[in-house]
Design a protein around this motif. Sequence first.
Motif, PDB file in Angstrom:
ATOM      1  N   ALA A 145       0.892  -0.606  -0.672  1.00 10.91           N
ATOM      2  CA  ALA A 145      -0.003   0.111  -0.289  1.00 10.91           C
ATOM      3  C   ALA A 145       0.598   1.643   0.183  1.00 10.91           C
ATOM      4  CB  ALA A 145      -0.473  -0.029   1.037  1.00 10.91           C
ATOM      5  N   ILE A 146       0.794   2.404  -0.819  1.00 13.86           N
ATOM      6  CA  ILE A 146       1.043   3.784  -1.166  1.00 13.86           C
ATOM      7  C   ILE A 146       0.143   4.560  -0.978  1.00 13.86           C
ATOM      8  CG2 ILE A 146       2.984   4.922  -1.688  1.00 13.86           C
ATOM      9  CD1 ILE A 146       3.874   2.220  -3.899  1.00 13.86           C
ATOM     10  N   ILE A 147       0.386   4.947  -0.287  1.00 14.79           N
ATOM     11  CA  ILE A 147      -0.713   6.526  -0.291  1.00 14.79           C
ATOM     12  C   ILE A 147       0.209   7.630  -0.623  1.00 14.79           C
ATOM     13  CG2 ILE A 147      -1.912   8.080   1.445  1.00 14.79           C
ATOM     14  CD1 ILE A 147      -2.068   5.624   3.432  1.00 14.79           C
ATOM     15  N   LYS A 148      -0.716   8.718  -1.154  1.00 13.55           N
ATOM     16  CA  LYS A 148       0.374  10.024  -1.374  1.00 13.55           C
ATOM     17  C   LYS A 148      -0.936  11.446  -1.258  1.00 13.55           C
ATOM     18  CE  LYS A 148       3.063   8.737  -4.856  1.00 13.55           C
ATOM     19  NZ  LYS A 148       4.017   9.322  -6.361  1.00 13.55           N
ATOM     20  N   LEU A 149      -0.236  12.208  -0.703  1.00 13.46           N
ATOM     21  CA  LEU A 149      -1.218  13.461   0.170  1.00 13.46           C
ATOM     22  C   LEU A 149      -0.022  14.602  -0.216  1.00 13.46           C
ATOM     23  CD1 LEU A 149      -1.333  11.419   2.349  1.00 13.46           C
ATOM     24  CD2 LEU A 149      -2.953  12.830   2.886  1.00 13.46           C
ATOM     25  N   THR A 150      -0.548  15.911  -1.413  1.00 13.93           N
ATOM     26  CA  THR A 150      -0.570  16.896  -0.741  1.00 13.93           C
ATOM     27  C   THR A 150      -0.992  18.209   0.047  1.00 13.93           C
ATOM     28  OG1 THR A 150       0.256  16.340  -3.593  1.00 13.93           O
ATOM     29  CG2 THR A 150       0.491  18.853  -3.467  1.00 13.93           C
ATOM     30  N   ILE A 151      -0.124  18.340   0.027  1.00 14.84           N
ATOM     31  CA  ILE A 151      -0.072  19.948   0.781  1.00 14.84           C
ATOM     32  C   ILE A 151      -0.734  21.011   0.274  1.00 14.84           C
ATOM     33  CG2 ILE A 151       0.593  22.083   2.132  1.00 14.84           C
ATOM     34  CD1 ILE A 151       1.611  18.931   3.292  1.00 14.84           C
ATOM     35  N   GLY A 152      -2.631  20.963   1.266  1.00 16.29           N
ATOM     36  CA  GLY A 152      -3.459  22.330   0.683  1.00 16.29           C
ATOM     37  C   GLY A 152      -3.992  20.967  -0.246  1.00 16.29           C
ATOM     38  N   SER A 153      -4.063  19.934  -1.114  1.00 17.62           N
ATOM     39  CA  SER A 153      -4.712  19.244  -1.984  1.00 17.62           C
ATOM     40  C   SER A 153      -5.954  17.937  -1.207  1.00 17.62           C
ATOM     41  CB  SER A 153      -4.000  18.343  -3.275  1.00 17.62           C
ATOM     42  OG  SER A 153      -4.858  17.715  -3.721  1.00 17.62           O
ATOM     43  N   LYS A 154      -7.213  18.708  -1.812  1.00 17.28           N
ATOM     44  CA  LYS A 154      -8.143  17.037  -1.238  1.00 17.28           C
ATOM     45  C   LYS A 154      -8.198  16.014  -1.558  1.00 17.28           C
ATOM     46  CE  LYS A 154     -11.589  21.232   1.354  1.00 17.28           C
ATOM     47  NZ  LYS A 154     -13.001  21.257   0.861  1.00 17.28           N
ATOM     48  N   ILE A 155      -6.963  16.311  -3.014  1.00 22.29           N
ATOM     49  CA  ILE A 155      -7.253  14.854  -3.623  1.00 22.29           C
ATOM     50  C   ILE A 155      -6.329  13.605  -3.021  1.00 22.29           C
ATOM     51  CG2 ILE A 155      -7.091  13.666  -6.172  1.00 22.29           C
ATOM     52  CD1 ILE A 155      -9.652  15.211  -5.803  1.00 22.29           C
ATOM     53  N   ALA A 156      -6.478  12.846  -3.013  1.00 27.46           N
ATOM     54  CA  ALA A 156      -5.651  11.642  -2.528  1.00 27.46           C
ATOM     55  C   ALA A 156      -5.566  10.717  -3.038  1.00 27.46           C
ATOM     56  CB  ALA A 156      -5.178  11.288  -1.036  1.00 27.46           C
ATOM     57  N   SER A 157      -4.006   9.948  -3.263  1.00 32.31           N
ATOM     58  CA  SER A 157      -4.083   8.979  -3.743  1.00 32.31           C
ATOM     59  C   SER A 157      -3.893   7.283  -2.753  1.00 32.31           C
ATOM     60  CB  SER A 157      -3.321   8.827  -4.614  1.00 32.31           C
ATOM     61  OG  SER A 157      -2.176   8.515  -4.891  1.00 32.31           O
ATOM     62  N   ILE A 158      -3.918   6.566  -3.555  1.00 32.98           N
ATOM     63  CA  ILE A 158      -4.233   5.320  -2.831  1.00 32.98           C
ATOM     64  C   ILE A 158      -3.811   3.520  -4.045  1.00 32.98           C
ATOM     65  CG2 ILE A 158      -4.725   3.177  -1.286  1.00 32.98           C
ATOM     66  CD1 ILE A 158      -6.679   4.816   0.232  1.00 32.98           C
ATOM     67  N   THR A 159      -2.193   3.515  -3.985  1.00 35.79           N
ATOM     68  CA  THR A 159      -2.217   2.553  -4.768  1.00 35.79           C
ATOM     69  C   THR A 159      -1.910   0.910  -3.796  1.00 35.79           C
ATOM     70  OG1 THR A 159      -0.436   3.991  -5.873  1.00 35.79           O
ATOM     71  CG2 THR A 159      -0.181   2.223  -6.057  1.00 35.79           C
ATOM     72  N   GLU A 160      -2.510   0.332  -4.384  1.00 35.07           N
ATOM     73  CA  GLU A 160      -2.720  -1.269  -3.839  1.00 35.07           C
ATOM     74  C   GLU A 160      -3.169  -1.747  -5.290  1.00 35.07           C
ATOM     75  OE1 GLU A 160      -2.695  -3.717  -0.196  1.00 35.07           O
ATOM     76  OE2 GLU A 160      -4.565  -1.971   0.029  1.00 35.07           O
ATOM     77  N   LYS A 161      -2.974  -2.688  -5.923  1.00 32.02           N
ATOM     78  CA  LYS A 161      -3.410  -3.381  -7.229  1.00 32.02           C
ATOM     79  C   LYS A 161      -4.095  -1.928  -7.783  1.00 32.02           C
ATOM     80  CE  LYS A 161      -4.487  -7.686  -4.186  1.00 32.02           C
ATOM     81  NZ  LYS A 161      -4.789  -9.048  -3.860  1.00 32.02           N
ATOM     82  N   GLY A 162      -3.599  -0.914  -8.676  1.00 34.16           N
ATOM     83  CA  GLY A 162      -3.865  -0.541  -9.047  1.00 34.16           C
ATOM     84  C   GLY A 162      -3.965   1.659  -8.183  1.00 34.16           C
TER      85      GLY A 162
END
Length: 653
Positions: free
Chosen positions: A88-105
């Motif tokens: 599992a990989i999580i990415k968050l950008t300062i100030g952005s409400k869009i976050a991503s989770i990478t795990e089988k896509g």
Amino acid sequence: MRRLSKPLAVLLVLMLAINLFAAIPVSAGQQADRVKVAVNNEFLTFDIQPFIEKGRVLVPARALCEALGASVEWDGKTKTVTAKKGDAIIKLTIGSKIASITEKGVTEVVLEVPAKIISGRTVVPLRFIAEAFGAKVQWDAATRLVRITVGGGAGEKAQELVLGTLSPLDPVDLFSPNGAWQRLCSTGFSHVHLVRFDPDLNVIPCVAERWEVSPDGKSIKFFLRKGVKWHDGREVTAEDVKFTFEYKKKHNVGWDMNTARPFLENAEVVDKYTVVLNLKEPVVMMLLKELAVGYLIPKHIWENVDEPLKYTDKKNMIGCGPYIFESYDQATQTAIFRANHDYFQGAPSVEKVKIKYYKNFDQVVLALKKGEIDAIADYSMPVPGSYASTLEGDKNINLGLTPGLQVPAYLAFCYKNYPMKEKKFREAVAYAINYENIVRSICGKYGEVPGKGIVPPAMPGYDRSIPKLEYNPQKARELLASLKITEPVYVMPQTRPGKEETMIRVAEMVCSYLKEVGIDARIDQEVIGNYDKWKEKAWRKRDFGILIGYMTVFGVLGDAGGTYFIDHPNGYGTYADPAYIKAYEKVIYAQDNTRMTEGVKEMQQYHARELPGIALAWDVMLYPYRTDRFDGWVMQKGLGPVCYQTLFNLWQK
């Protein structure tokens, strides 16, 4: 990169919005009660305290992720946080409400609150991170605790907690001054309060969700939560609050508002959920502290009860607290309470609590050692330090050490009588006492020789410039040489059940030291085994020689112990010097901590000069508890682990 469909994205956002954090209260009073975070029942520490924004708890990213077993990387150019755990990989950008989770896509998620930087630290939404890594998240509104469970859980809900008490369970009387019932409710049990204390003794909301103080400090308007219910299903209203204060004042029952009661003018109902307490004097800060131990009672149960101390019907235990009284067995001196699943802040984590009475510390400490009980439940009744050696080294017992906010033994002089009213006599007594011996006797290695200012070092406003008391029998004899003392001086130990044995031992030691310098000191035998007689002489008639007693946590915090010495409408002492009263009133009329601290220091300085009373020992308080059956004990400052917060946080191992 795979994007969520618009309907699915909206659904995810809605699910997040209606999750447990949506129930987080947002009143100003509760925001002051800090949020705590535990991973598998281990409390986390942060350099920036967790906080709530738009119903979401935000915490420093690195501390949270590492506690979850994840690594963290920071990209300063893109201002992106990347957390990795397994696949599992999580990415968050300062100030952005869009976050991503990478795990089988890759999945994109819309956040209610974005990551941000505060004081050089990146803070992130706790629930999003924890659940993305497969952890279970629970929000406990009662204790403002986020409980995170990783890797299969921190145990099952506690089924039965067994507590020992030194306060009699017989009779089953909510207002018995010596009984266990109202002491159990001091921090919230079967009955709770308008406001309560958090673990650091800050006043926070309870039945009242918020309050407003008038500009002159002579009234408080409380706004009650809607839907709070008594155990019989009827709703708690402003009429119940008004009735509670009027009834307690009329019948002089309940230990809450002991010092503020004389200043209560009246209670006024504004509407069904709003009530105002009007005061004769601006004692709001003191009143709020007392309300935090003062429980509410239902009008429909008590309005026809003319003799509250004789009312022992089971209905007298109907409250609106997290526990419901179930039964009492007189033969075994044991009471049973069950969890209130309709409690307004959620059901407690312990399903059943058993309370068992023990006659003295020898019995209750042995029961703890043998595993018959899990902890000791008594308001301001820590285990004397002299018992520590019995418990030390047991891997299943935590001593529950907490800074001393009480005074385990003190003496007061009666200014009505000679020679106590003579300053030279009081100074002689102060020099005559061997404090080291008293400390060793009742505190063991967890005590120290006290200072002349009475209050212990943990008290806010403690004055470190005031010297310690000195044992010097020669000086005592020199001071006594100019006094003509022809009658015995009677020393009266406080004989409250559970404390009597210790107080008698201290009184005997004081008498022996006074005899060594030529004072014919004798124990007042009239009060031995008779606490009612002690109260009559000490508090009602205020006629004695030297009193030996102890100061409770709130007795110290409320007014720097002044209640025990001062001849004042809300005190029960005999000392009425205008200078002392002026300092005392600065404390009880204080509208801010600065003013209160000034008064506390003035009172200490006065004690050091005039010695209206003498502390005989200071201690580190011991509230031992077993760790082999439960996790999640919460230590409340000065009061130990058997507190409101613990009842919502214990989990079976």
